[in-house]
Design a protein around this motif. Structure first.
Motif, PDB file in Angstrom:
ATOM      1  N   UNK A 125      -3.072   0.364  -3.416  1.00 12.07           N
ATOM      2  CA  UNK A 125      -4.132   1.071  -2.695  1.00 12.07           C
ATOM      3  C   UNK A 125      -3.946   0.975  -1.185  1.00 12.07           C
ATOM      4  N   UNK A 126      -3.647  -0.235  -0.663  1.00 11.18           N
ATOM      5  CA  UNK A 126      -3.503  -0.401   0.788  1.00 11.18           C
ATOM      6  C   UNK A 126      -2.242   0.295   1.288  1.00 11.18           C
ATOM      7  N   UNK A 127      -1.232   0.463   0.428  1.00 15.77           N
ATOM      8  CA  UNK A 127      -0.069   1.254   0.819  1.00 15.77           C
ATOM      9  C   UNK A 127      -0.423   2.732   0.883  1.00 15.77           C
ATOM     10  N   UNK A 128      -1.261   3.182  -0.045  1.00 13.48           N
ATOM     11  CA  UNK A 128      -1.598   4.596  -0.098  1.00 13.48           C
ATOM     12  C   UNK A 128      -2.412   5.031   1.103  1.00 13.48           C
ATOM     13  N   UNK A 129      -3.320   4.178   1.563  1.00  9.22           N
ATOM     14  CA  UNK A 129      -4.146   4.549   2.722  1.00  9.22           C
ATOM     15  C   UNK A 129      -3.495   4.141   4.042  1.00  9.22           C
ATOM     16  N   UNK A 130      -2.267   3.578   3.975  1.00 15.46           N
ATOM     17  CA  UNK A 130      -1.512   3.205   5.181  1.00 15.46           C
ATOM     18  C   UNK A 130      -2.338   2.278   6.077  1.00 15.46           C
ATOM     19  N   UNK A 131      -2.791   1.190   5.502  1.00 14.66           N
ATOM     20  CA  UNK A 131      -3.639   0.248   6.238  1.00 14.66           C
ATOM     21  C   UNK A 131      -2.874  -0.424   7.368  1.00 14.66           C
TER      22      UNK A 131
END
Length: 508
Positions: A7-13
């Motif tokens: 998830x954090x990779x997908x939203x480019x945190x």
């Protein structure tokens, strides 16, 4: 865990946190966690945000509002941020029932720079013409902790933060009790919400250094060396003018010709600038040591003490970033848990069974228990980047200092050193795929590759050490005290030759 990592990779945190830290160093870091179910469309200014996905975005200080009388971010009565929305998205939201129609239909579109003074994102930019291809509206989200709700208002004046008292929408906040806004600062002020940035302590000295450097640059460009001569030395000057380097020249009297020096960098200002650079380096936490730009001490032990002291300041800042990032990801994880629609694809490799990969897709129906049952945290070491060369260095250090000297104990406990796999790691990290063509392995059974049991690897009993003494100057911008005194003395002597003085070859 797998869903959160994907998830954090997908939203480019990573981009958000990097900008967050930069804002905190220069002023204050502000991040907003967006709350939305996947079945509920939310319009935001960031087009990279997937509709319905929990998201974290940076907030400029110009768009931030909060209770200025509060003494901490846990006691403020309200906090919020302003943003601009395309007018057509507002109309679409009214049609979908997102906004109160009676209030929202009275909103009229405006321009991008309407009612705004000098903003951070407009410094150095001069608008020659309007660049709005579509009308927009100014809105703001206000978080009220006591009510546990987020209200959306129409902003009528951004510069003075004037809003329509009637909200166009309200949403119940179901995330963590600290709310959707997260502040990051490195120097807290007692009794104040807003922290003090490290850059603010260095800004005055940085400005002074830049002004002195520009002044010295102007003086250097004005510096001139003009040959001068008397009327009696005209022929001598003519021979000097047409001569080449190292060519003997006949002159009647050396006092009849000379050289006029004018302009040039002031020696006092140059010495003052040099001392300011040393002071700036110290005030910033010994940048020379932290960046590895030069030796700071005469011995390795003293050098290690200096680097250890210099890393404490960076360590404190890293701890603040880690703590704030943990709170932010906990909030995003809570919203992801409550999302009844979002699915995140993922796989999981079973430990101890190489090649055994199972599906671990995050689905709404797979949730068990409550979010508080899952006490997750962030690995501190995962937030710092390590280049492949650094990883190879760590592998070599472990092999040479731990595993190879203790190979006999490793074998007694059933351990083996897989050189085939080690070669693959070297080829991958060093970007040398042809290394696997140079080092080849046969088809021997794996248990035969380590040789007969009981063989231990010992260090050679004969070692040679060579000691070499080197004189290494200090790497600090200011240098040591003796070198500074020598530089100031030479500049003072050079200053005596400026200001329109005339010198001759044999004159007094």
């Amino acid at each position: 865990q797998t869903a959160m990592n994907n998830f954090i990779k997908e939203i480019k945190i990573e981009r958000t946190v990097r900008r967050w830290v930069l804002d905190a160093f220069l002023c204050v870091g502000l991040v907003k966690a967006h709350m939305a179910d996947a079945g509920y469309m939310v319009f935001e200014g960031d087009v990279g945000m997937d509709p319905g996905m929990p998201f974290a975005s940076n907030i400029l200080l110009d768009d931030w509002v909060h209770d200025s009388k509060a003494r901490s971010d846990t006691t403020w009565r309200y906090a919020g941020d302003m943003y601009q929305l395309p007018y057509q998205d507002l109309q679409a939201g009214i049609a979908m029932g997102m906004y109160e129609e009676e209030v929202a239909k009275e909103i009229r579109p405006s321009t991008r720079d309407s009612g705004a003074g000098e903003r951070v994102d407009e410094i150095g930019i001069e608008y020659q013409q309007k660049d709005d291809y579509a009308p927009i509206v100014d809105l703001c989200d206000i978080w009220i902790p006591r009510e546990g709700k987020i209200f959306t208002f129409h902003v009528t004046n951004r510069e003075r933060f004037e809003i329509n008292p009637e909200p166009i929408s309200e949403m119940t906040w179901e995330g963590p009790e600290e709310g959707p806004y997260f502040l990051l600062g490195f120097s807290d002020m007692p009794g104040r919400v807003m922290p003090v940035s490290p850059a603010s302590h260095l800004e005055a000295m940085d400005r002074l250094i830049n002004n002195l450097m520009r002044k010295a640059s102007r003086q250097a460009r004005r510096q001139k060396d003009n040959p001068i001569y008397t009327s009696a030395g005209a022929k001598s000057m003519e021979r000097l003018h047409h001569s080449s380097d190292s060519e003997p020249i006949q002159v009647d009297d050396t006092r009849e010709v000379g050289m006029m020096k004018s302009g040039g960098v002031d020696a006092g200002n140059q010495a003052f600038l040099h001392s300011l650079l040393g002071m700036f380096d110290s005030q910033a936490g010994n940048l020379t040591a932290m960046l590895g730009l030069g030796a700071q001490a005469d011995t390795v032990g003293q050098e290690q003490l200096i680097h250890s002291a210099g890393s404490k300041k960076g360590g404190q800042m890293q701890y603040r970033v880690l703590e704030a990032t943990t709170r932010l990801l906990s909030c995003l994880g809570s919203m992801l848990w409550q999302d009844g629609f979002k699915e995140i694809a993922g796989t999981y490799e079973i430990s101890g069974i190489p090649g055994m990969i199972v599906d671990s897709t995050w689905k709404p129906g797979d949730r068990e228990g409550t979010f508080l049952d899952y006490n997750f945290d962030i690995n501190a070491h995962s937030m710092s980047y390590q280049p492949p060369a650094k990883k190879i260095e760590s592998v070599n250090m472990l092999l040479s200092q731990i595993y190879i000297p203790m190979m006999q104990l490793v074998q007694q406990q059933g351990g083996k050193l897989d050189f085939m796999r080690l070669t693959e790691i070297y080829a991958d990290m060093l970007n040398l795929p042809r290394l696997k063509e140079v080092i080849t392995f046969g088809d021997l059974p794996y248990e035969d590759l380590d040789g007969p049991p009981g063989i231990s690897v010992k260090q050679s009993p004969v070692t040679h050490r060579n000691y070499t003494r080197k004189s290494i100057p200090s790497g600090a911008p200011g240098g040591n005290e003796q070198s500074q005194q020598q530089m100031w003395a030479s500049m003072a002597n050079a200053q005596g030759g400026q200001g329109g003085t005339t010198t001759g070859g044999a004159g007094p």
